[in-house]
Design a protein around this motif. Structure first.
Motif, PDB file in Angstrom:
ATOM      1  N   SER A 289      -7.615   3.732  -4.572  1.00 48.81           N
ATOM      2  CA  SER A 289      -6.263   3.447  -4.449  1.00 48.81           C
ATOM      3  C   SER A 289      -4.789   4.684  -4.310  1.00 48.81           C
ATOM      4  O   SER A 289      -4.027   4.301  -4.758  1.00 48.81           O
ATOM      5  N   HIS A 290      -5.779   5.862  -4.381  1.00 53.94           N
ATOM      6  CA  HIS A 290      -4.755   6.860  -4.257  1.00 53.94           C
ATOM      7  C   HIS A 290      -4.493   7.221  -2.570  1.00 53.94           C
ATOM      8  O   HIS A 290      -6.112   7.337  -2.317  1.00 53.94           O
ATOM      9  N   LEU A 291      -3.971   7.266  -1.610  1.00 52.73           N
ATOM     10  CA  LEU A 291      -3.283   6.994  -0.036  1.00 52.73           C
ATOM     11  C   LEU A 291      -3.094   8.717  -0.532  1.00 52.73           C
ATOM     12  O   LEU A 291      -2.649   9.684  -1.588  1.00 52.73           O
ATOM     13  N   SER A 292      -4.382   8.989   0.610  1.00 49.52           N
ATOM     14  CA  SER A 292      -3.660  10.209   1.294  1.00 49.52           C
ATOM     15  C   SER A 292      -2.359  10.825   2.077  1.00 49.52           C
ATOM     16  O   SER A 292      -1.466   9.843   2.374  1.00 49.52           O
ATOM     17  N   PRO A 293      -1.445  12.021   1.990  1.00 45.29           N
ATOM     18  CA  PRO A 293      -0.881  11.780   2.838  1.00 45.29           C
ATOM     19  C   PRO A 293      -0.395  11.367   4.153  1.00 45.29           C
ATOM     20  O   PRO A 293       0.957  10.804   4.729  1.00 45.29           O
ATOM     21  N   GLN A 294      -1.488  10.798   5.179  1.00 47.73           N
ATOM     22  CA  GLN A 294      -1.761  10.528   6.584  1.00 47.73           C
ATOM     23  C   GLN A 294      -1.987   9.040   6.031  1.00 47.73           C
ATOM     24  O   GLN A 294      -0.884   7.834   6.630  1.00 47.73           O
ATOM     25  N   GLY A 295      -1.888   8.411   4.815  1.00 48.91           N
ATOM     26  CA  GLY A 295      -1.957   6.799   4.575  1.00 48.91           C
ATOM     27  C   GLY A 295      -0.777   6.536   3.449  1.00 48.91           C
ATOM     28  O   GLY A 295      -0.289   5.535   3.920  1.00 48.91           O
ATOM     29  N   SER A 296      -0.519   7.600   3.169  1.00 48.97           N
ATOM     30  CA  SER A 296       1.057   7.586   2.323  1.00 48.97           C
ATOM     31  C   SER A 296       1.707   6.962   3.424  1.00 48.97           C
ATOM     32  O   SER A 296       2.889   5.981   3.871  1.00 48.97           O
ATOM     33  N   ARG A 297       1.825   8.009   4.817  1.00 45.37           N
ATOM     34  CA  ARG A 297       3.020   8.062   5.501  1.00 45.37           C
ATOM     35  C   ARG A 297       2.863   6.158   5.834  1.00 45.37           C
ATOM     36  O   ARG A 297       3.739   5.523   7.338  1.00 45.37           O
ATOM     37  N   ILE A 298       1.944   5.810   6.416  1.00 41.08           N
ATOM     38  CA  ILE A 298       1.580   4.838   7.536  1.00 41.08           C
ATOM     39  C   ILE A 298       1.800   3.668   6.579  1.00 41.08           C
ATOM     40  O   ILE A 298       2.567   2.476   7.194  1.00 41.08           O
ATOM     41  N   HIS A 299       1.101   3.885   5.149  1.00 42.54           N
ATOM     42  CA  HIS A 299       1.464   2.211   4.107  1.00 42.54           C
ATOM     43  C   HIS A 299       3.106   1.940   3.799  1.00 42.54           C
ATOM     44  O   HIS A 299       3.358   1.373   3.573  1.00 42.54           O
ATOM     45  N   SER A 300       3.930   3.240   3.436  1.00 44.77           N
ATOM     46  CA  SER A 300       5.143   3.732   2.902  1.00 44.77           C
ATOM     47  C   SER A 300       6.291   2.830   4.675  1.00 44.77           C
ATOM     48  O   SER A 300       7.416   2.389   4.191  1.00 44.77           O
ATOM     49  N   ALA A 301       5.668   3.564   6.038  1.00 45.53           N
ATOM     50  CA  ALA A 301       6.365   2.690   6.737  1.00 45.53           C
ATOM     51  C   ALA A 301       6.296   1.613   7.252  1.00 45.53           C
ATOM     52  O   ALA A 301       6.596   0.811   7.368  1.00 45.53           O
ATOM     53  N   ARG A 302       5.255   0.912   6.725  1.00 45.23           N
ATOM     54  CA  ARG A 302       4.268  -0.091   6.748  1.00 45.23           C
ATOM     55  C   ARG A 302       5.454  -1.573   5.715  1.00 45.23           C
ATOM     56  O   ARG A 302       6.143  -1.764   6.009  1.00 45.23           O
ATOM     57  N   LEU A 303       5.157  -1.166   4.764  1.00 47.89           N
ATOM     58  CA  LEU A 303       6.273  -2.071   3.706  1.00 47.89           C
ATOM     59  C   LEU A 303       7.362  -1.732   4.121  1.00 47.89           C
ATOM     60  O   LEU A 303       8.374  -2.658   3.798  1.00 47.89           O
ATOM     61  N   GLY A 304       8.010  -0.296   4.449  1.00 50.07           N
ATOM     62  CA  GLY A 304       9.201  -0.615   4.328  1.00 50.07           C
ATOM     63  C   GLY A 304      10.037  -1.445   5.765  1.00 50.07           C
ATOM     64  O   GLY A 304      10.711  -1.726   5.909  1.00 50.07           O
ATOM     65  N   ARG A 305       9.510  -1.219   6.715  1.00 48.80           N
ATOM     66  CA  ARG A 305       9.723  -2.393   8.162  1.00 48.80           C
ATOM     67  C   ARG A 305       9.431  -3.919   7.522  1.00 48.80           C
ATOM     68  O   ARG A 305       9.828  -4.757   7.891  1.00 48.80           O
ATOM     69  N   ILE A 306       8.251  -4.678   6.695  1.00 48.08           N
ATOM     70  CA  ILE A 306       8.409  -5.453   6.292  1.00 48.08           C
ATOM     71  C   ILE A 306       9.453  -5.734   5.638  1.00 48.08           C
ATOM     72  O   ILE A 306      10.222  -7.007   5.172  1.00 48.08           O
ATOM     73  N   LEU A 307      10.354  -5.099   4.590  1.00 49.67           N
ATOM     74  CA  LEU A 307      11.316  -5.202   3.600  1.00 49.67           C
ATOM     75  C   LEU A 307      12.350  -5.587   4.081  1.00 49.67           C
ATOM     76  O   LEU A 307      13.583  -5.916   3.987  1.00 49.67           O
ATOM     77  N   SER A 308      12.681  -4.965   5.582  1.00 47.75           N
ATOM     78  CA  SER A 308      13.639  -4.770   6.065  1.00 47.75           C
ATOM     79  C   SER A 308      13.643  -5.276   7.911  1.00 47.75           C
ATOM     80  O   SER A 308      14.992  -5.875   8.749  1.00 47.75           O
ATOM     81  N   SER A 309      12.687  -6.745   7.351  1.00 48.81           N
ATOM     82  CA  SER A 309      12.665  -7.522   8.673  1.00 48.81           C
ATOM     83  C   SER A 309      13.033  -8.655   7.645  1.00 48.81           C
ATOM     84  O   SER A 309      13.307  -8.658   6.436  1.00 48.81           O
ATOM     85  N   SER A 310      13.318  -9.782   8.473  1.00 47.97           N
ATOM     86  CA  SER A 310      14.018 -11.207   8.627  1.00 47.97           C
ATOM     87  C   SER A 310      13.161 -12.264   7.368  1.00 47.97           C
ATOM     88  O   SER A 310      12.568 -12.924   7.077  1.00 47.97           O
ATOM     89  N   GLN A 311      11.867 -11.356   7.927  1.00 42.33           N
ATOM     90  CA  GLN A 311      10.103 -12.296   7.061  1.00 42.33           C
ATOM     91  C   GLN A 311       9.098 -11.579   5.961  1.00 42.33           C
ATOM     92  O   GLN A 311       8.137 -10.936   6.024  1.00 42.33           O
ATOM     93  N   LYS A 312       9.921 -11.403   4.882  1.00 40.52           N
ATOM     94  CA  LYS A 312       9.840  -9.931   3.640  1.00 40.52           C
ATOM     95  C   LYS A 312       8.643 -11.111   2.683  1.00 40.52           C
ATOM     96  O   LYS A 312       6.867  -9.865   3.069  1.00 40.52           O
ATOM     97  N   PHE A 313       8.135 -12.588   2.837  1.00 45.32           N
ATOM     98  CA  PHE A 313       7.461 -11.929   1.770  1.00 45.32           C
ATOM     99  C   PHE A 313       6.864 -13.891   2.397  1.00 45.32           C
ATOM    100  O   PHE A 313       6.899 -14.748   3.185  1.00 45.32           O
ATOM    101  N   TRP A 314       5.656 -13.609   2.039  1.00 44.20           N
ATOM    102  CA  TRP A 314       4.326 -15.194   2.837  1.00 44.20           C
ATOM    103  C   TRP A 314       5.497 -16.405   2.313  1.00 44.20           C
ATOM    104  O   TRP A 314       5.892 -16.760   1.493  1.00 44.20           O
ATOM    105  N   THR A 315       4.648 -17.131   3.349  1.00 46.34           N
ATOM    106  CA  THR A 315       4.918 -18.641   2.762  1.00 46.34           C
ATOM    107  C   THR A 315       3.713 -19.324   2.191  1.00 46.34           C
ATOM    108  O   THR A 315       2.550 -19.106   3.168  1.00 46.34           O
ATOM    109  N   GLU A 316       3.900 -20.753   1.770  1.00 46.19           N
ATOM    110  CA  GLU A 316       2.920 -21.651   1.137  1.00 46.19           C
ATOM    111  C   GLU A 316       1.575 -21.713   2.441  1.00 46.19           C
ATOM    112  O   GLU A 316       0.481 -21.678   2.284  1.00 46.19           O
ATOM    113  N   GLU A 317       2.497 -21.970   3.473  1.00 43.45           N
ATOM    114  CA  GLU A 317       2.061 -22.664   4.215  1.00 43.45           C
ATOM    115  C   GLU A 317       1.039 -21.716   5.559  1.00 43.45           C
ATOM    116  O   GLU A 317       0.090 -21.801   5.920  1.00 43.45           O
ATOM    117  N   GLU A 318       2.014 -20.475   5.254  1.00 45.12           N
ATOM    118  CA  GLU A 318       0.917 -19.287   6.053  1.00 45.12           C
ATOM    119  C   GLU A 318      -0.531 -19.304   5.396  1.00 45.12           C
ATOM    120  O   GLU A 318      -1.196 -18.830   6.184  1.00 45.12           O
TER     121      GLU A 318
END
Length: 335
Positions: A289-318
């Motif tokens: 669970s320790h990301l490499s510098p490359q992995g950190s960039r990939i997953h930090s960017a992904r998390l940031g984009r999710i949190l800046s979107s209108s659909q931040k969290f899973w719904t029960e239906e999904e």
């Protein structure tokens, strides 16, 4: 005789005081993560001074401290993130209390969790010392850590065994005291860039039965309720995030079931389509669970984009649809 007893008492007291001093000022792992948190305070002050806009505060163990880069996230999506993580050895409760200390009204606390575990109360002596060093009396400012005799005792409990091991290492291998003293860099944000590289085994669950993940244990439900109440007191929100783990896709149903259970219990889960699963060893450094510098960039960017979107969290239906499409029934059994 009296003088001998006096010397003995003074010697014991001196030894106790030195072991306490060791834990707070010398012990390598404690000092490393304290330094990371103190360095990250620069970023926190910068964010808060630039704007009164709400921030996300993410907490957990080294899987977050060594993996989530707030500066890269901010540059990529504008997401205002504070990395308030410690290390797993501090225990999730102490890491969470440390994270709570950063919250302002309007902020959101993100608690990092493992796919196969919910959030459970776990207070360690090292974690209490970490909180005491960082927060002082505020360590006991929540309903998560009570000022019991046991907890207070742990703060002033010396680690003579670890002191002896440290002394042996200092004598025999003075250049190799702590693994992360080398091949890491602590950034202004408190993110620890990890340059270590080691072949690690791909995690795969032993069973396709996910029924256990569809029930939130009573103790953990109570802990989450207390945590939610602490966030409410601060005018903040609470959500959870599956930290990135080196695992194969057979873990996906377990993660989806756990996300469904948390969602049904009023705890939002960050809507990461990968469910925190990454099967590329290039994304990892020296641990599952320790990301490499490359992995950190990939997953930090992904998390940031999710949190800046209108659909931040899973719904029960999904989540119900995901499990149904994977062939699981309402009881979590493979159809």
């Amino acid at each position: 005789m009296k003088r001998l007893l006096l010397y003995l008492v003074l010697g014991l007291a001196g030894g106790l005081l030195f072991t306490i001093y060791f834990d707070y000022n010398i012990k390598p792992d404690n000092c490393f993560f304290i330094k990371a948190a103190e360095t990250g305070d620069t970023w926190v002050n910068k964010l808060r001074s630039e704007s009164d806009a709400p921030c996300y505060v993410i907490t957990g163990g080294s899987e977050i401290r060594m993996s989530i880069d707030p500066a890269y996230m901010h540059g990529d999506s504008g997401t205002r993130m504070i990395n308030a993580a410690g290390q797993a050895g501090f225990g999730i409760t102490c890491n969470i209390v440390h994270g709570l200390s950063y919250l302002h009204p309007g902020d959101t606390l993100i608690v990092s969790i493992k796919h196969t575990n919910f959030v459970e109360d776990n207070i360690s002596a090292n974690g209490l010392k970490y909180c005491w060093r960082r927060l002082g009396l505020k360590t006991f400012g929540t309903d998560l850590i009570k000022p019991t005799a046991d907890n207070i005792g742990k703060i002033f409990q010396g680690s003579s065994g670890e002191l002896c091991m440290y002394a042996i290492k200092r004598l025999l291998s003075p250049d190799n005291i702590y693994i992360y003293d080398k091949k890491t860099h602590i950034h202004e944000t408190g993110w620890v860039e990890n340059y270590h590289k080691k072949s690690i085994p791909l995690f795969s669950p032993n069973s396709q039965n996910i029924s256990n993940a569809l029930t939130l244990p009573t103790a953990e439900a109570a802990f989450l309720e207390t945590l939610k109440a602490e966030c409410d007191k601060r005018g903040a929100k609470l959500c959870t995030y599956f930290y990135i783990e080196y695992a194969d896709q057979s873990l996906y149903p377990h993660a989806a079931a756990a996300a469904l259970t948390l969602t049904r219990n009023g705890i939002p889960v960050v809507r990461d389509p990968a469910m925190g699963i990454d099967s590329s060893q290039d994304s990892f450094a020296d641990f599952v669970s320790h990301l490499s510098p490359q992995g950190s960039r990939i997953h930090s960017a992904r998390l940031g984009r999710i949190l800046s979107s209108s659909q931040k969290f899973w719904t029960e239906e999904e989540l119900v649809d995901i499990l149904r499409n994977l062939g699981y029934n309402e009881q979590g059994l493979k159809q």
